[in-house]
Design a protein around this motif. Sequence first.
Motif, PDB file in Angstrom:
ATOM      1  N   PRO A  40       0.813  -1.218   0.000  1.00 15.83           N
ATOM      2  CA  PRO A  40       0.000   0.000   0.000  1.00 15.83           C
ATOM      3  C   PRO A  40       0.847   1.268   0.000  1.00 15.83           C
ATOM      4  O   PRO A  40       1.996   1.271   0.438  1.00 15.83           O
ATOM      5  CB  PRO A  40      -0.798  -0.121   1.305  1.00 15.83           C
ATOM      6  N   LEU A  41       0.230   2.331  -0.509  1.00 11.98           N
ATOM      7  CA  LEU A  41       0.787   3.680  -0.420  1.00 11.98           C
ATOM      8  C   LEU A  41       0.130   4.376   0.766  1.00 11.98           C
ATOM      9  O   LEU A  41      -1.093   4.337   0.914  1.00 11.98           O
ATOM     10  CB  LEU A  41       0.441   4.487  -1.671  1.00 11.98           C
ATOM     11  N   ILE A  42       0.930   5.020   1.608  1.00 12.44           N
ATOM     12  CA  ILE A  42       0.374   5.708   2.767  1.00 12.44           C
ATOM     13  C   ILE A  42       0.756   7.185   2.713  1.00 12.44           C
ATOM     14  O   ILE A  42       1.925   7.535   2.888  1.00 12.44           O
ATOM     15  CB  ILE A  42       0.868   5.084   4.080  1.00 12.44           C
ATOM     16  N   PRO A  43      -0.203   8.084   2.442  1.00 11.88           N
ATOM     17  CA  PRO A  43       0.108   9.515   2.402  1.00 11.88           C
ATOM     18  C   PRO A  43       0.277  10.083   3.811  1.00 11.88           C
ATOM     19  O   PRO A  43      -0.461   9.717   4.730  1.00 11.88           O
ATOM     20  CB  PRO A  43      -1.110  10.122   1.694  1.00 11.88           C
ATOM     21  N   VAL A  44       1.251  10.966   3.958  1.00  4.31           N
ATOM     22  CA  VAL A  44       1.544  11.582   5.261  1.00  4.31           C
ATOM     23  C   VAL A  44       1.796  13.075   5.062  1.00  4.31           C
ATOM     24  O   VAL A  44       2.418  13.478   4.070  1.00  4.31           O
ATOM     25  CB  VAL A  44       2.775  10.932   5.920  1.00  4.31           C
ATOM     26  N   ALA A  45       1.322  13.879   5.986  1.00  6.31           N
ATOM     27  CA  ALA A  45       1.608  15.310   5.973  1.00  6.31           C
ATOM     28  C   ALA A  45       2.252  15.710   7.291  1.00  6.31           C
ATOM     29  O   ALA A  45       1.822  15.268   8.371  1.00  6.31           O
ATOM     30  CB  ALA A  45       0.342  16.122   5.746  1.00  6.31           C
ATOM     31  N   ILE A  61       1.555  15.594  12.640  1.00  8.76           N
ATOM     32  CA  ILE A  61       1.814  14.509  11.701  1.00  8.76           C
ATOM     33  C   ILE A  61       0.492  13.794  11.450  1.00  8.76           C
ATOM     34  O   ILE A  61      -0.082  13.181  12.358  1.00  8.76           O
ATOM     35  CB  ILE A  61       2.854  13.512  12.266  1.00  8.76           C
ATOM     36  N   LEU A  62       0.007  13.902  10.220  1.00  5.64           N
ATOM     37  CA  LEU A  62      -1.280  13.299   9.862  1.00  5.64           C
ATOM     38  C   LEU A  62      -1.057  12.183   8.850  1.00  5.64           C
ATOM     39  O   LEU A  62      -0.382  12.384   7.839  1.00  5.64           O
ATOM     40  CB  LEU A  62      -2.216  14.352   9.264  1.00  5.64           C
ATOM     41  N   ILE A  63      -1.633  11.019   9.110  1.00  7.03           N
ATOM     42  CA  ILE A  63      -1.500   9.866   8.229  1.00  7.03           C
ATOM     43  C   ILE A  63      -2.840   9.617   7.548  1.00  7.03           C
ATOM     44  O   ILE A  63      -3.879   9.508   8.210  1.00  7.03           O
ATOM     45  CB  ILE A  63      -1.070   8.607   9.012  1.00  7.03           C
ATOM     46  N   GLY A  64      -2.820   9.539   6.219  1.00  5.70           N
ATOM     47  CA  GLY A  64      -4.045   9.355   5.463  1.00  5.70           C
ATOM     48  C   GLY A  64      -4.396   7.896   5.228  1.00  5.70           C
ATOM     49  O   GLY A  64      -3.646   6.984   5.595  1.00  5.70           O
ATOM     50  N   GLU A  65      -5.540   7.698   4.613  1.00  4.68           N
ATOM     51  CA  GLU A  65      -5.996   6.344   4.276  1.00  4.68           C
ATOM     52  C   GLU A  65      -5.028   5.711   3.274  1.00  4.68           C
ATOM     53  O   GLU A  65      -4.619   6.357   2.308  1.00  4.68           O
ATOM     54  CB  GLU A  65      -7.387   6.393   3.654  1.00  4.68           C
ATOM     55  N   VAL A 105      -3.041   8.118 -10.590  1.00  2.00           N
ATOM     56  CA  VAL A 105      -2.885   7.716  -9.184  1.00  2.00           C
ATOM     57  C   VAL A 105      -1.948   8.693  -8.471  1.00  2.00           C
ATOM     58  O   VAL A 105      -2.184   9.066  -7.312  1.00  2.00           O
ATOM     59  CB  VAL A 105      -2.341   6.278  -9.072  1.00  2.00           C
ATOM     60  N   THR A 106      -0.903   9.124  -9.167  1.00  2.00           N
ATOM     61  CA  THR A 106       0.040  10.084  -8.580  1.00  2.00           C
ATOM     62  C   THR A 106      -0.649  11.413  -8.288  1.00  2.00           C
ATOM     63  O   THR A 106      -0.414  12.040  -7.250  1.00  2.00           O
ATOM     64  CB  THR A 106       1.241  10.296  -9.516  1.00  2.00           C
ATOM     65  N   LYS A 107      -1.521  11.859  -9.190  1.00  2.00           N
ATOM     66  CA  LYS A 107      -2.290  13.088  -8.961  1.00  2.00           C
ATOM     67  C   LYS A 107      -3.183  12.934  -7.734  1.00  2.00           C
ATOM     68  O   LYS A 107      -3.319  13.862  -6.922  1.00  2.00           O
ATOM     69  CB  LYS A 107      -3.132  13.420 -10.189  1.00  2.00           C
ATOM     70  N   ASP A 108      -3.789  11.763  -7.606  1.00  2.00           N
ATOM     71  CA  ASP A 108      -4.644  11.493  -6.449  1.00  2.00           C
ATOM     72  C   ASP A 108      -3.819  11.500  -5.169  1.00  2.00           C
ATOM     73  O   ASP A 108      -4.230  12.070  -4.139  1.00  2.00           O
ATOM     74  CB  ASP A 108      -5.341  10.144  -6.634  1.00  2.00           C
ATOM     75  N   LEU A 109      -2.638  10.887  -5.223  1.00  2.00           N
ATOM     76  CA  LEU A 109      -1.741  10.861  -4.061  1.00  2.00           C
ATOM     77  C   LEU A 109      -1.368  12.280  -3.647  1.00  2.00           C
ATOM     78  O   LEU A 109      -1.416  12.633  -2.461  1.00  2.00           O
ATOM     79  CB  LEU A 109      -0.487  10.052  -4.397  1.00  2.00           C
ATOM     80  N   ARG A 110      -0.996  13.099  -4.625  1.00  2.00           N
ATOM     81  CA  ARG A 110      -0.625  14.494  -4.328  1.00  2.00           C
ATOM     82  C   ARG A 110      -1.801  15.237  -3.719  1.00  2.00           C
ATOM     83  O   ARG A 110      -1.644  16.015  -2.758  1.00  2.00           O
ATOM     84  CB  ARG A 110      -0.161  15.197  -5.599  1.00  2.00           C
ATOM     85  N   ALA A 111      -3.003  15.014  -4.258  1.00  2.00           N
ATOM     86  CA  ALA A 111      -4.191  15.680  -3.734  1.00  2.00           C
ATOM     87  C   ALA A 111      -4.453  15.277  -2.286  1.00  2.00           C
ATOM     88  O   ALA A 111      -4.832  16.115  -1.449  1.00  2.00           O
ATOM     89  CB  ALA A 111      -5.400  15.354  -4.605  1.00  2.00           C
ATOM     90  N   ARG A 112      -4.238  14.007  -1.974  1.00  2.00           N
ATOM     91  CA  ARG A 112      -4.477  13.531  -0.606  1.00  2.00           C
ATOM     92  C   ARG A 112      -3.466  14.133   0.366  1.00  2.00           C
ATOM     93  O   ARG A 112      -3.827  14.531   1.481  1.00  2.00           O
ATOM     94  CB  ARG A 112      -4.413  12.005  -0.562  1.00  2.00           C
TER      95      ARG A 112
END
Length: 283
Positions: free
Chosen positions: A165-170, A195-199, A212-219
């Motif tokens: 899985p890919l896990i987006p983090v901010a 530190i926020l971890i996304g779905e 998918v990369t655009k979606d990842l960036r948006a998240r």
Amino acid sequence: MGSIAIPAPHSLIMASLKYGADMSERVYPPVIKTALGVFKVLNTKFRLEGTDRIPSTGGAVLVSNHVSYLDFIFAGVAAHPAGRLVRFMAKKEIFDNRIAGPLMRGMKHIPVDREAGASSYAAALKALRGGEIVGVFAEATISRSFTVKDIKSGAVRMAVASKTPLIPVAIWGPQRMWTKGRKRRLLQRNVPVTILIGEPMHPKRGDDYDEVTKDLRARISELLEKAQREYPEAPKPGEKWWQPAYLGGTAPTPEEAEKLDFQEAEARKAARLEREAREGGGA
């Protein structure tokens, strides 16, 4: 939701004990405990959300935004409650440093040589298939605007190839301590760090990797904006440099930051060509 408000990182220190007993990890756990001890002394105020989204076992690609030179530490903190270590992909020059290099190798991070990217990609896939979490700063460089820059599809391709899985983090807050174009302020006390971890995302073969990369960036952007808007402190007078322009700060706009990045890249290229010419002339 896995939301944790941490006035001092005691629970993170306890979580680090989960992997501290692994004798094959002689470097990483002591480094983590030292860093968390420093955060305790400085009363760094952590806010973590979504920690339950970090898998307790198996590989994953953790993709974070990039606002400071300390993001390796804080993106790694995202995985600590799950007792996981993150192997970050980092530019080769850090591994060449006489002090940082041995630590980076000891923590089993992955060097990225931009002139030999295939070997870095292969090393990351090997780690993922071996059940490791690999950390990626897909923007490649620190964002001067403190918004998410365009990102490349490498993280998505790694996740698909390794079936992880890919896990987006901010991350938000560390830019106040040390970021591009600013003096280090590593001993600042009471700095909040969010530190926020996304779905998790589960891209697969046949998907449009660019989409998918655009979606990842948006998240990641959505998580970052949430972190920025809900940050518990506003800049003091003269401190608006660490706030993005869209929130009234004096950080460069994305367009201004892009120009600055271009100028920096051109200056670096010119310096490299001059150095090569000088070395060639002396041969």
